[in-house]
Design a protein around this motif. Structure first.
Motif, short mmCIF file in Angstrom:
data_model
loop_
_atom_site.label_atom_id
_atom_site.label_comp_id
_atom_site.label_asym_id
_atom_site.label_seq_id
_atom_site.Cartn_x
_atom_site.Cartn_y
_atom_site.Cartn_z
N PHE A 156 6.65 9.52 -6.56
CA PHE A 156 7.91 9.47 -5.81
C PHE A 156 8.26 8.03 -5.45
N ILE A 157 7.26 7.25 -5.08
CA ILE A 157 7.49 5.88 -4.63
C ILE A 157 8.19 5.04 -5.69
N ILE A 158 7.90 5.29 -6.97
CA ILE A 158 8.50 4.45 -8.01
C ILE A 158 10.02 4.61 -8.07
N ARG A 159 10.58 5.63 -7.42
CA ARG A 159 12.04 5.73 -7.35
C ARG A 159 12.63 4.56 -6.56
N ALA A 160 11.80 3.91 -5.73
CA ALA A 160 12.26 2.78 -4.94
C ALA A 160 11.92 1.44 -5.59
N PHE A 161 11.21 1.46 -6.73
CA PHE A 161 10.85 0.22 -7.41
C PHE A 161 12.06 -0.32 -8.17
N SER A 162 12.04 -1.62 -8.41
CA SER A 162 13.03 -2.24 -9.28
C SER A 162 12.54 -2.06 -10.71
N ILE A 163 13.14 -1.11 -11.43
CA ILE A 163 12.68 -0.78 -12.77
C ILE A 163 13.64 -1.34 -13.81
N LYS A 164 13.13 -2.27 -14.58
CA LYS A 164 13.90 -2.88 -15.66
C LYS A 164 12.93 -3.34 -16.74
N THR A 221 -3.95 1.93 -3.15
CA THR A 221 -3.86 3.28 -2.62
C THR A 221 -5.28 3.72 -2.24
N ILE A 222 -5.40 4.89 -1.63
CA ILE A 222 -6.72 5.40 -1.26
C ILE A 222 -7.11 6.54 -2.20
N ASP A 223 -8.25 6.41 -2.83
CA ASP A 223 -8.86 7.46 -3.64
C ASP A 223 -9.85 8.19 -2.72
N ALA A 237 -1.55 3.09 -13.18
CA ALA A 237 -2.96 3.47 -13.14
C ALA A 237 -3.78 2.51 -12.31
N ILE A 238 -5.05 2.90 -12.09
CA ILE A 238 -6.02 2.05 -11.41
C ILE A 238 -6.35 0.85 -12.30
N THR A 239 -6.62 -0.29 -11.69
CA THR A 239 -6.90 -1.49 -12.48
C THR A 239 -8.37 -1.86 -12.53
N PHE A 299 0.85 -1.19 0.00
CA PHE A 299 0.00 0.00 0.00
C PHE A 299 0.88 1.24 0.00
N PHE A 300 0.49 2.24 -0.82
CA PHE A 300 1.25 3.50 -0.88
C PHE A 300 0.28 4.67 -0.95
N ASP A 301 0.71 5.81 -0.43
CA ASP A 301 -0.12 7.01 -0.45
C ASP A 301 -0.27 7.53 -1.88
N ASN A 302 -1.49 7.92 -2.23
CA ASN A 302 -1.79 8.37 -3.59
C ASN A 302 -0.95 9.56 -4.02
N ASP A 303 -0.78 10.54 -3.12
CA ASP A 303 -0.10 11.77 -3.50
C ASP A 303 1.40 11.61 -3.63
N ALA A 304 1.94 10.44 -3.23
CA ALA A 304 3.37 10.20 -3.34
C ALA A 304 3.71 9.09 -4.32
N LEU A 305 2.73 8.68 -5.14
CA LEU A 305 2.96 7.54 -6.02
C LEU A 305 4.11 7.76 -7.00
#
Length: 315
Positions: free
Chosen positions: A208-216, A225-227, A267-269, A200-206
């Motif tokens: 920013f959060i992807i900087r911590a994802f493993s991106i390849k 997240t919460i809408d 995006a939302i699924t 779970f991650f905060d909507n307004d920081a999404l």
């Protein structure tokens, strides 16, 4: 709420390419992919791309100018480390009523502030978040479409130990100037449970959060997240295109700079949620990694696409 907010700013109204399919939410393996001891500011210029289709709402939108700024500030409280993430979106433009030619000026400002726990201890689980929304947008009603001015504020208080969050949502009271007036057909306060750290991650920081994802190439993640506006917990998906990293040139800090990038979507699924955010992610931007260089979002009702492009940063 019977009227859905048309998000000119970076706002939660998107759908993933797998819209309509179920999404399994599981913990996301996060890594320290930025220098969290140094403040960082990123500035984006917003441009509009016309839609291939005529707006079905009877309104046309013209963007005159737009900026989006994010700011990251390390915080220390006793022995605990936190990150404060702030955003500001400023939009100037106009809506035109196609039938009459009437023009309505737009001067919108949306700000947010999210406080997060240090990544190594709490997987960036949020502590609190608040957002002030001053936006002009088209809303669909039973009788058709109408243009509305939204002035509202929400706050979220998170409980890490209880894995829950409490939200409040109010619009501005014209008589007092305070944000204490309930929205029509909306519950002012809600509680959300089973918010698992790492899933779970905060909507307004999404973004920013992807900087911590493993991106390849071909990587992805699913979480929730919460809408707050629509009063629901929303399943989210992040997916990197199945292409090899390539070089993309942008003028940043006044200089033409080449970045190694990968395109992605987030995006939302669920169904009927709009268009996905299209991201071009710089794998190394200054001292940080996985920073969005461009962010594109389709506006609803054929009003065009807004494209956010990084023009300056300091870290």
């Amino acid at each position: 709420m019977k009227k859905r907010l048309c998000a000119l700013a970076l706002f939660l109204c998107a759908a993933f390419v797998l819209s309509g399919c179920s999404a399994t939410v599981s913990s996301v393996a996060l890594g320290s992919s930025w220098n969290k001891d140094i403040p960082a500011v990123y500035t984006y210029t917003i441009m509009q791309q016309p839609s291939a289709f005529e707006s079905v709402s009877g309104y046309d939108f013209t963007l005159i100018s737009g900026t989006y700024t994010t700011k990251l500030t390390p915080k220390r409280v006793g022995d605990l480390s936190y990150l404060e993430y702030e955003t500001e979106t400023v939009i100037t433009g106009k809506y035109t009523v196609r039938a009459t030619g009437e023009e309505i000026a737009v001067n919108d400002v949306t700000t947010s502030k999210t406080l997060l726990h240090e990544i190594n201890t709490y997987s960036l689980f949020p502590v609190s978040s608040e957002k002030t929304i001053l936006q002009t947008g088209v809303a669909q009603t039973i009788d058709g479409y109408e243009l509305n001015r939204y002035d509202m504020k929400y706050a979220i208080s998170y409980d890490y130990e209880g894995k829950k969050a409490t939200t409040t949502l109010y619009q501005k009271n014209a008589e007092t100037g305070a944000y204490d007036k309930p929205l029509e057909n909306s519950t002012p306060s809600r509680t959300y449970k089973k918010l698992k750290a790492g899933a779970f991650f905060d909507n307004d920081a999404l973004l920013f959060i992807i900087r911590a994802f493993s991106i390849k190439k071909g990587s992805g993640a699913q979480f929730s997240t919460i809408d707050v506006i629509n009063g629901k917990k929303a399943p989210m998906a992040f997916a990197v295109d199945s292409v090899d990293p390539y070089v993309h040139e942008l003028t940043v800090n006044g200089e033409k700079t080449q970045f190694t990038v990968l395109p992605a979507q987030m995006a939302i699924t669920t169904t009927m949620s709009g268009a996905a955010y299209e991201l071009l992610i710089g794998l190394e931007v200054g001292k940080n990694k996985n920073v969005p260089l461009t962010i594109a979002s389709e506006m609803p009702y054929g009003l065009g696409k807004l494209v956010y492009t990084l023009t300056a940063f300091s870290d």
